[in-house]
Write a protein that holds these residues in place. Structure first.
Motif, short mmCIF file in Angstrom:
data_model
loop_
_atom_site.label_atom_id
_atom_site.label_comp_id
_atom_site.label_asym_id
_atom_site.label_seq_id
_atom_site.Cartn_x
_atom_site.Cartn_y
_atom_site.Cartn_z
N CYS A 1 0.83 -1.20 0.00
CA CYS A 1 0.00 0.00 0.00
C CYS A 1 0.87 1.25 0.00
O CYS A 1 1.80 1.37 0.82
N MET B 1 -11.40 0.33 -7.45
CA MET B 1 -10.19 0.89 -8.03
C MET B 1 -10.56 1.56 -9.35
O MET B 1 -11.34 1.01 -10.12
N TYR C 1 -5.88 2.68 -8.97
CA TYR C 1 -5.17 1.40 -9.01
C TYR C 1 -3.71 1.66 -9.36
O TYR C 1 -3.39 2.39 -10.31
N ARG D 1 -7.88 4.36 -0.16
CA ARG D 1 -7.99 2.91 -0.08
C ARG D 1 -9.09 2.59 0.92
O ARG D 1 -9.49 3.43 1.73
N TYR E 1 -7.94 3.38 4.47
CA TYR E 1 -7.14 4.59 4.67
C TYR E 1 -8.00 5.63 5.39
O TYR E 1 -9.05 6.03 4.90
#
Length: 301
Positions: free
Chosen positions: A51, A212, A242, A284, A287
């Motif tokens: 990540c 994504m 992505y 994400r 996140y």
């Protein structure tokens, strides 16, 4: 179909636009988190999925725990988690995970896993044990699970719901047309059915899904997926860029989506009725997950 606009020049592997470059955080929080995870022998999706937000999150002493080992039974084209023969389930992992959450001082604990098609329940009972362990040690903390699809096993889904997480997250990842290239043995309808079952079983539980962008989807396909998510009363959606974990990864980046375009998509998506839409190149599923949770689930209106 109307395609998402493309950049003037094709994206060369390894060459990122300016908005995908960020400085490394300062301080020793990163080292603290790494040492703690090593001591407790815990895996994270931060490391295994490479990540781009790991330095920032770990510097803030937060991480997304990845249970049930670090070997996945599904060869998804976008993911860097190792594939192959899965590891034995560690029965003391829930307690170690809860201990890490306590030491990190987390108020919002995110638990994900590899896909374990080799297990009768896909690992659902282990997920539930992890949720219960955290709640036993940290009753004031919120718990978010980011689960695989459990092969569509209704009893497995129900077992995780019954453990009482505040947020049930399952990623859609991309549009149906790209599933074979991106998600291998996953099924679009199966993922929607999972989220719908969670909402029908526990209407007040926040449901969440992530996608994504930049895989080759069109704008019409994207909004068809968002409409499908709202039709099953999904509360929160995340949209991020992505990034192929390696230059030789089987699923290439089709394009880099500019931040302004993420903003435009998010504004339109909010009109569909989501409680939260979080979109941006570095977004994400987990996140800043603590900031994504709405005050109430959509179905609790």
């Amino acid at each position: 179909m109307r395609a998402l606009p493309v950049l003037d020049k094709p994206t060369a592997p390894g060459r990122l636009p300016a908005w995908l470059k960020r400085p490394l955080p300062k301080g020793n929080g990163n080292a603290f988190t790494q040492t703690l995870l090593d001591d407790l022998k815990l895996e994270t999706v931060c490391e295994n999925a490479k990540c781009p937000n790991r330095p920032e999150c770990w510097s803030r002493r937060t991480a997304t725990f990845m249970v049930l080992g670090n070997v996945c039974t599904r060869p998804c084209g976008f993911c860097s988690v190792p594939k192959g023969e899965p590891l034995a389930v560690e029965t003391d992992e829930p307690e170690r995970l809860a201990e890490a959450a306590v030491r990190l001082g987390l108020k919002h604990v995110v638990i994900t896993s590899v896909t374990r098609d080799d297990l009768p329940d896909g690992g659902a009972s282990h997920f539930a044990a992890c949720v219960r362990a955290v709640k036993a040690r940290m009753p004031a903390a919120a718990v978010e699970v980011l689960t695989p699809d459990f092969g569509g096993n209704a009893a497995a889904i129900d077992a995780v719901v019954a453990s009482g997480p505040e947020v049930f997250n399952h990623n859609i990842e991309t549009v149906p047309r790209l599933y074979r290239a991106a998600r291998g043995r996953a099924e679009y309808r199966r993922s929607l059915d999972l989220l719908e079952r969670v909402k029908n079983t526990a209407p007040a539980m926040v449901t969440k899904a992530g996608l994504m962008l930049g895989v080759g989807e069109t704008i019409d396909e994207l909004f068809d997926v968002l409409a499908d998510l709202r039709a099953i009363r999904c509360d929160v959606v995340t949209l991020g860029q992505y990034l192929a974990p390696t230059y030789k990864h089987s699923l290439p980046v089709a394009r880099y989506v500019p931040p302004a375009e993420f903003d435009d998509i998010a504004a339109k998506a909010r009109l569909l009725g989501f409680q939260q839409v979080v979109a941006g190149p570095f977004v994400r599923s987990s996140y800043h997950a603590d900031e994504m949770v709405p005050t109430r689930a959509a179905s609790a209106d």
